[in-house]
Design a protein around this motif. Structure first.
Motif, mmCIF file in Angstrom:
data_model
loop_
_atom_site.group_PDB
_atom_site.id
_atom_site.type_symbol
_atom_site.label_atom_id
_atom_site.label_comp_id
_atom_site.label_asym_id
_atom_site.label_seq_id
_atom_site.Cartn_x
_atom_site.Cartn_y
_atom_site.Cartn_z
ATOM 1 N N ARG A 1 -5.873 7.685 -2.812
ATOM 2 C CA ARG A 1 -4.409 7.417 -2.268
ATOM 3 C C ARG A 1 -4.383 7.315 -0.878
ATOM 4 N NH1 ARG A 1 0.954 9.180 -3.932
ATOM 5 N NH2 ARG A 1 0.046 9.102 -6.015
ATOM 6 N N ALA B 1 0.097 3.108 -5.755
ATOM 7 C CA ALA B 1 0.977 4.556 -5.969
ATOM 8 C C ALA B 1 1.397 5.097 -4.645
ATOM 9 C CB ALA B 1 -0.029 5.350 -6.569
ATOM 10 N N GLY B 2 2.587 5.655 -4.477
ATOM 11 C CA GLY B 2 2.759 6.007 -3.240
ATOM 12 C C GLY B 2 3.982 4.973 -2.514
ATOM 13 N N ASP C 1 -5.550 4.144 0.515
ATOM 14 C CA ASP C 1 -4.799 2.895 0.393
ATOM 15 C C ASP C 1 -3.785 3.070 1.511
ATOM 16 O OD1 ASP C 1 -3.712 1.186 -1.386
ATOM 17 O OD2 ASP C 1 -2.108 2.315 -1.759
ATOM 18 N N ARG C 2 -3.504 4.386 1.676
ATOM 19 C CA ARG C 2 -2.431 4.490 3.089
ATOM 20 C C ARG C 2 -3.036 3.911 4.370
ATOM 21 N NH1 ARG C 2 2.291 7.826 5.119
ATOM 22 N NH2 ARG C 2 2.814 6.231 6.106
ATOM 23 N N ARG D 1 0.664 -1.378 -0.136
ATOM 24 C CA ARG D 1 -0.271 0.114 -0.050
ATOM 25 C C ARG D 1 0.744 1.057 0.137
ATOM 26 N NH1 ARG D 1 -5.255 -1.390 -0.919
ATOM 27 N NH2 ARG D 1 -5.871 -3.463 0.325
ATOM 28 N N SER D 2 0.192 2.294 -0.275
ATOM 29 C CA SER D 2 0.848 3.537 -0.349
ATOM 30 C C SER D 2 1.464 3.766 1.030
ATOM 31 C CB SER D 2 -0.107 4.710 -0.270
ATOM 32 O OG SER D 2 0.211 5.990 -0.581
ATOM 33 N N GLY D 3 2.743 4.341 1.014
ATOM 34 C CA GLY D 3 3.328 4.759 2.272
ATOM 35 C C GLY D 3 4.614 3.238 2.803
ATOM 36 N N GLN D 4 4.036 2.232 2.212
ATOM 37 C CA GLN D 4 4.851 0.942 2.645
ATOM 38 C C GLN D 4 5.910 0.870 1.704
ATOM 39 O OE1 GLN D 4 1.665 -2.010 2.329
ATOM 40 N NE2 GLN D 4 1.442 -1.886 4.648
ATOM 41 N N GLY E 1 -3.003 0.228 4.569
ATOM 42 C CA GLY E 1 -1.653 -0.139 4.771
ATOM 43 C C GLY E 1 -1.573 0.094 6.633
#
Lengths: 251, 269
Positions: B150, A174-175, B153-154, A154-157, B157
């Protein structure tokens, strides 16, 4: 005060030795190319010592009477390195003067175990130097194992496969950032950043089912999204051709 | 065992509180005992949307600090008696909560409720982490727009790595995608991401699609959760969400733009 940060130790290594039988560089090049074509991965970045003792006889027997100097040490090193070997030094039962010359030219001379005890003593000091050099020059094992990540990144990982290939069973958002010292395989969409050959591996590649990446990089050469238009949103692998990134369709 | 559901998003203003209120009230209307907790300490909103802002005496932080009991702080909804609200404090900040005490409060609530709905603050800082930490399920509220996707998605995570379930290696949090402010017309015109686009990027199961609706703003201002407005498309879409949360299979509605008939065109339907 003790040296806490470094330590010198003697170690023995098994190194590949390339025996040269001729001074003709073109012949050597042709034969090497043939040999390597059989198993390119096996030889990639393999540390190699070049044995030149057979060259001396060919020098002597040649009609043009020349001296030992006629062995073009620099050319041999360049040639070997052109085939992606890691050049370590020269070896062989050589006269003292020739060994001296090799060192003066800035190459290391690697003593073989066959050398006489007397010689061993003489060169004990240099051998240590040569071995230490060998130690530092041995590169990362080119045959990487795989780090397998199941699920979406995921984004940020960030996922780093240190000294390994990275296999992602899922998409890279993305990210997000995926990094590997070897190859990167993404069995999903690659929308984040992918950095393969992170520690300098020219032949690293990036494979993905769907290329929509923010950035791809191999051995320090990178593309931003705008350079990927040709194969955008399709299954692609990215590889390095000299210092140019290339993308090719997977299917 | 109560189901602890966090309503989260990462990005602000996407409809977390609106959705929390609708889901909480909807579940209660189906006969479940539900408590809605406002985790947005310092930016108290849930009580406004629920229309109980004048009845707040004690709040979540008072309970955490032992200054009030849960029974004193819980506000019973006037419309549905099986629904309670635990409001946030308006005067404190998000650091007022700590994991241990939040855990105790949730455990206590779990004894008497079927559903605990945690309305998360925006962002990915301590407050949002606190709201999702104990969750069993997550409703990831997303607008069909790239920055919201986005951020979701973060948060997904974070759900997979920072929750109690992740830390203890338990079965991961069950993730649901709730797409809000969806406008099929704008999707057709290419101005908005489609349901398929968002599903493709986030790859989690779709719980519901709430159409962009005038009814939502009206409902918020009136303090009447939009699910009570059974005539509105948004209210009906939330009703479908409730049914899906309760395990029913319901077809998705409001995914295509309505074709205006000749009469509505003539009379400005």
């Amino acid at each position: 005060m003790a040296d806490a940060s470094i330590e010198f130790k003697g170690s023995s290594f098994t190194l590949s030795v390339l025996y040269l039988k001729t001074l003709n560089l073109a012949d050597i090049r042709a034969d090497l190319a043939k040999k390597i074509a059989q198993a390119p991965d096996f030889f990639y970045l393999v540390p190699i010592v070049v044995n030149i003792e057979m060259l001396n006889s060919s020098v002597e027997s040649s009609f043009e009477s020349t001296t030992d100097n006629s062995i073009d040490y620099h050319a041999i090193k360049t040639l070997v390195e052109a085939f992606n070997f890691t050049f370590v030094g020269f070896t062989g039962s050589l006269a003292k003067e020739q060994r001296q010359l090799i060192r003066e030219l800035g190459f290391s001379f690697v003593n073989t175990a066959r050398a006489s005890t007397a010689e061993k003593q003489t060169f004990a000091k240099q051998a240590v130097t040569a071995q230490t050099e060998t130690q530092t020059m041995v590169p990362q094992q080119p045959l990487f194992t795989d780090k397998i990540h199941r699920g979406q990144i995921r984004s940020g990982q960030q996922v780093y496969a240190k000294g390994q290939n990275l296999v992602v069973i899922g998409s890279v958002s993305a990210g997000a950032e995926v990094i590997a010292d070897g190859n990167i395989h993404v069995y999903g969409s690659l929308r984040g950043r992918a950095i393969a050959g992170a520690k300098g591996h020219h032949h690293a590649q990036i494979y993905c089912q769907n290329l929509e990446a923010e950035l791809v990089s191999i051995n320090g050469n990178y593309w931003l999204s705008e350079s990927m238009e040709q194969h955008w949103s399709s299954p692609v692998y990215i590889h390095l051709n000299d210092s140019e990134l290339m993308s090719s369709k997977l299917i | 065992m109560a189901r602890i559901i966090v309503v989260t998003s990462g990005k602000g203003g996407v409809g977390k509180t609106t959705s929390s209120a609708a889901i909480g009230l909807g579940l209660a209307l189906k006969g479940n005992k539900v408590v809605l907790i406002d985790f947005d300490i310092g930016l108290r909103n849930l009580d406004l949307i629920m229309g109980c802002e004048r009845r707040v005496v004690y709040d979540f932080v008072n309970v955490i600090n032992g200054e009030a009991t849960l029974n004193q702080a819980l506000i019973k909804d006037k419309r549905v008696s099986s629904l309670s609200i635990l409001p946030a404090s308006q005067t404190r900040d998000k650091d007022a909560l700590n994991k241990e005490n939040v855990g105790k409060v949730l455990e206590e609530l779990g004894k008497s409720f079927d559903f605990i709905i945690c309305d998360s603050p925006a962002g990915i800082e301590a407050g949002a982490m606190m709201a999702l930490y104990y969750a069993d399920e997550a409703v990831v509220t997303t607008n069909p727009e790239v920055s919201s996707v986005r951020d979701s998605d973060r948060i997904l995570g974070m759900l997979a790595s920072r929750s109690r379930r992740a830390e203890l290696g338990l079965e991961p949090i069950k993730e649901h995608l709730l797409l809000t402010r969806y406008s099929p017309k704008r999707v057709e015109e290419g101005e908005m991401l489609s349901v398929e686009d968002v599903e493709d990027i986030l790859s989690i199961p779709l719980l519901g699609v709430i159409p962009e609706s005038q009814a939502v703003l009206k409902a918020s201002n009136a303090g009447e959760p939009v699910i009570l407005d059974t005539m509105s498309d948004a209210g009906q879409a939330y009703q479908d969400v409730i049914d899906r949360l309760l395990g029913e299979t319901v077809d998705f509605r409001f995914l295509v733009a309505e074709k205006k008939g000749i009469f509505s065109r003539m009379f400005g339907g």
